[in-house]
Design a protein around this motif. Structure first.
Motif, mmCIF file in Angstrom:
data_model
loop_
_atom_site.group_PDB
_atom_site.id
_atom_site.type_symbol
_atom_site.label_atom_id
_atom_site.label_comp_id
_atom_site.label_asym_id
_atom_site.label_seq_id
_atom_site.Cartn_x
_atom_site.Cartn_y
_atom_site.Cartn_z
ATOM 1 N N LEU A 288 0.820 -1.202 0.000
ATOM 2 C CA LEU A 288 0.000 0.000 0.000
ATOM 3 C C LEU A 288 0.862 1.263 0.000
ATOM 4 O O LEU A 288 0.491 2.269 -0.620
ATOM 5 N N GLU A 289 2.004 1.218 0.661
ATOM 6 C CA GLU A 289 2.870 2.393 0.732
ATOM 7 C C GLU A 289 3.485 2.752 -0.614
ATOM 8 O O GLU A 289 3.710 3.930 -0.914
ATOM 9 N N VAL A 290 3.780 1.752 -1.430
ATOM 10 C CA VAL A 290 4.407 2.036 -2.728
ATOM 11 C C VAL A 290 3.388 2.179 -3.848
ATOM 12 O O VAL A 290 3.724 2.639 -4.949
ATOM 13 N N LEU A 291 2.150 1.793 -3.593
ATOM 14 C CA LEU A 291 1.124 1.821 -4.643
ATOM 15 C C LEU A 291 0.944 3.193 -5.285
ATOM 16 O O LEU A 291 0.877 3.278 -6.525
ATOM 17 N N PRO A 292 0.865 4.302 -4.525
ATOM 18 C CA PRO A 292 0.653 5.600 -5.182
ATOM 19 C C PRO A 292 1.741 5.953 -6.191
ATOM 20 O O PRO A 292 1.442 6.491 -7.267
ATOM 21 N N MET A 302 -1.424 0.412 -17.325
ATOM 22 C CA MET A 302 -1.481 -0.989 -16.925
ATOM 23 C C MET A 302 -2.554 -1.188 -15.872
ATOM 24 O O MET A 302 -2.962 -0.243 -15.188
ATOM 25 N N THR A 303 -2.988 -2.427 -15.723
ATOM 26 C CA THR A 303 -3.941 -2.775 -14.675
ATOM 27 C C THR A 303 -3.178 -3.048 -13.388
ATOM 28 O O THR A 303 -2.364 -3.972 -13.323
ATOM 29 N N LEU A 304 -3.431 -2.244 -12.364
ATOM 30 C CA LEU A 304 -2.742 -2.392 -11.087
ATOM 31 C C LEU A 304 -3.623 -3.129 -10.089
ATOM 32 O O LEU A 304 -4.801 -2.801 -9.909
ATOM 33 N N MET A 305 -3.025 -4.130 -9.447
ATOM 34 C CA MET A 305 -3.688 -4.903 -8.401
ATOM 35 C C MET A 305 -2.789 -4.910 -7.176
ATOM 36 O O MET A 305 -1.625 -4.526 -7.249
ATOM 37 N N ALA A 319 -7.255 0.644 -0.839
ATOM 38 C CA ALA A 319 -6.333 0.355 -1.949
ATOM 39 C C ALA A 319 -6.882 0.864 -3.273
ATOM 40 O O ALA A 319 -6.131 1.386 -4.109
ATOM 41 N N ILE A 320 -8.190 0.727 -3.483
ATOM 42 C CA ILE A 320 -8.797 1.227 -4.715
ATOM 43 C C ILE A 320 -8.655 2.752 -4.782
ATOM 44 O O ILE A 320 -8.318 3.316 -5.830
ATOM 45 N N CYS A 321 -8.885 3.428 -3.667
ATOM 46 C CA CYS A 321 -8.745 4.891 -3.639
ATOM 47 C C CYS A 321 -7.316 5.324 -3.957
ATOM 48 O O CYS A 321 -7.091 6.404 -4.497
ATOM 49 N N MET A 322 -6.352 4.479 -3.639
ATOM 50 C CA MET A 322 -4.945 4.820 -3.864
ATOM 51 C C MET A 322 -4.434 4.400 -5.233
ATOM 52 O O MET A 322 -3.267 4.618 -5.546
ATOM 53 N N GLY A 323 -5.293 3.769 -6.023
ATOM 54 C CA GLY A 323 -4.882 3.477 -7.389
ATOM 55 C C GLY A 323 -5.002 2.043 -7.854
ATOM 56 O O GLY A 323 -4.800 1.762 -9.036
ATOM 57 N N ALA A 324 -5.308 1.115 -6.959
ATOM 58 C CA ALA A 324 -5.467 -0.278 -7.384
ATOM 59 C C ALA A 324 -6.792 -0.444 -8.129
ATOM 60 O O ALA A 324 -7.785 0.226 -7.829
#
Length: 389
Positions: A288-292, A302-305, A319-324
């Motif tokens: 979660l920390e590196v997701l943004p 790309m599709t991010l999960m 996680a969805i709010c942060m970009g997943a």
């Protein structure tokens, strides 16, 4: 299973069923297990700012991933050796995912076969590939996944070497098993599991049987898996597997934006931001920390999960709010299938579904597509203005 209301309840039931040596394999991390805390605490630190006076009387958590619409944003991540915790667990998880209309990723160390998954859940089953030392094995597995009708291949890249899992070492886990008398005695306190073990013994790695030679028993196959799964991996493997696989190609374990950019340049379709459940490198950041940062680098291409540390439905929405685009869980559904077989696996998914539904209402987000950074607590006034746009 009466009285279960959340994932923590399923964890307690799984712990009750399993001997310590098996439970610690699920629950443990590496070194000082700092990463286990980091993964979960990242979600605890996040703050969601609700928006009220929104009509949330009808909520829809369905989402489209690689052209297929699933009923929720939660899927089942690959979890190796599931058959050790309950016989047939891999295909139970696949069936639960199929019935819930969410994806299931079969582990490269599963105790069910690619072909069985293709028959049971061809539209929901994905396959996780660990690069074998013998490249012919990896390439054959890719062919088998395609022949079985699976649409998505997940190449896991975050296991360059075995890690220092001290819980396992203390319990005598390894090849061969070196069980202490204390470990054996403690296992007797879990009769249901013990009877299953005595009847079936070492889990049978179906996908690897053909590569171990005619007549190979479960022990020999397990030795082969342990040897082959310690293969060097480079970007050349990504290029080769992308060339061979004609479906959706996902890299699991990417944690740096530069690696994400390179993956995109090689034609990778999606990334699963993951630190392997904090089982490889202890002081790594949480996914979660590196997701943004990864989302800023390639989120529009790309599709991010994401997987790692998700224990509540609200965690998935964070996680969805942060970009997943989608979130996968490993331990939670493993708790469920361990505790109650297919009923427990379905219960785990239903718990997440209910929590997601209620959290969407509380946030003021009727649809998954409504989610975004505007629901996250702002760092300063400039951040607030940016998220308004």
């Amino acid at each position: 299973m009466d009285g279960v209301v959340n994932i923590e309840d399923l964890r307690k039931l799984a712990k009750k069923r399993l001997p310590k040596i098996a439970y610690d394999f699920i629950e443990g991390g590496t070194d000082d297990e700092v990463g286990l805390v980091t993964n979960e605490q990242a979600f605890r630190k996040a703050r969601i700012v609700p928006r009220y006076l929104v009509d949330v009387s009808v909520r829809d958590q369905s989402t489209t991933l690689f052209g297929r619409t699933y009923s929720s944003v939660i899927g089942i991540a690959p979890t190796g050796l599931a058959g050790l915790f309950r016989r047939g667990a891999d295909l139970m998880l696949a069936e639960a995912a199929r019935d819930a209309n969410v994806p299931f990723i079969m582990s490269g160390s599963s105790t069910g076969s690619i072909e069985a998954l293709g028959k049971l859940a061809p539209d929901h089953g994905w396959y996780q590939l660990y690069s074998a030392k013998d490249q012919a094995i990896s390439e054959d597995m890719i062919k088998r996944a395609g022949d079985a009708g699976l649409k998505t291949l997940v190449f896991t890249v975050d296991v360059p070497e075995g890690s220092n899992r001290e819980r396992n070492a203390r319990n005598g886990w390894g090849r061969p098993l070196k069980l202490t008398w204390k470990t054996k005695f403690e296992a007797l306190r879990h009769p249901a599991w013990m009877m299953e073990w005595m009847k079936h013994g070492t889990p049978y790695f179906d996908n690897w049987a053909k590569y171990a030679g005619d007549g190979a028993d479960a022990e020999k196959i397990a030795d082969l898996v342990g040897y082959q799964n310690r293969a060097p991996m480079t970007w050349k493997h990504v290029e080769r597997y992308r060339e061979l696989w004609k479906g959706n190609f996902v890299l699991k374990g990417i944690m740096h934006p530069d690696d994400a950019i390179r993956a995109h340049s090689l034609g990778v379709d999606g990334l699963m931001v993951s630190n392997h459940g904090a089982r490889q490198l202890d002081n790594a950041p949480s996914p979660l920390e590196v997701l943004p940062a990864i989302n800023s680098a390639v989120g529009d291409k790309m599709t991010l999960m994401l997987d790692g540390g998700v224990r509540r439905g609200l965690d998935a929405l964070i996680a969805i709010c942060m970009g997943a685009k989608f979130v996968f869980v490993g331990r939670p559904t493993l708790y469920g299938v361990t505790a109650g077989g297919i009923t427990g696996a379905k219960m785990a998914l239903n718990i997440f579904r209910r929590e997601i539904d209620l959290s969407m209402a509380q946030m003021g987000a009727p649809k998954i597509s409504d989610l975004g950074p505007q629901f996250l607590m702002w760092k300063d006034e400039e951040d607030l203005r940016r998220n308004r746009r």
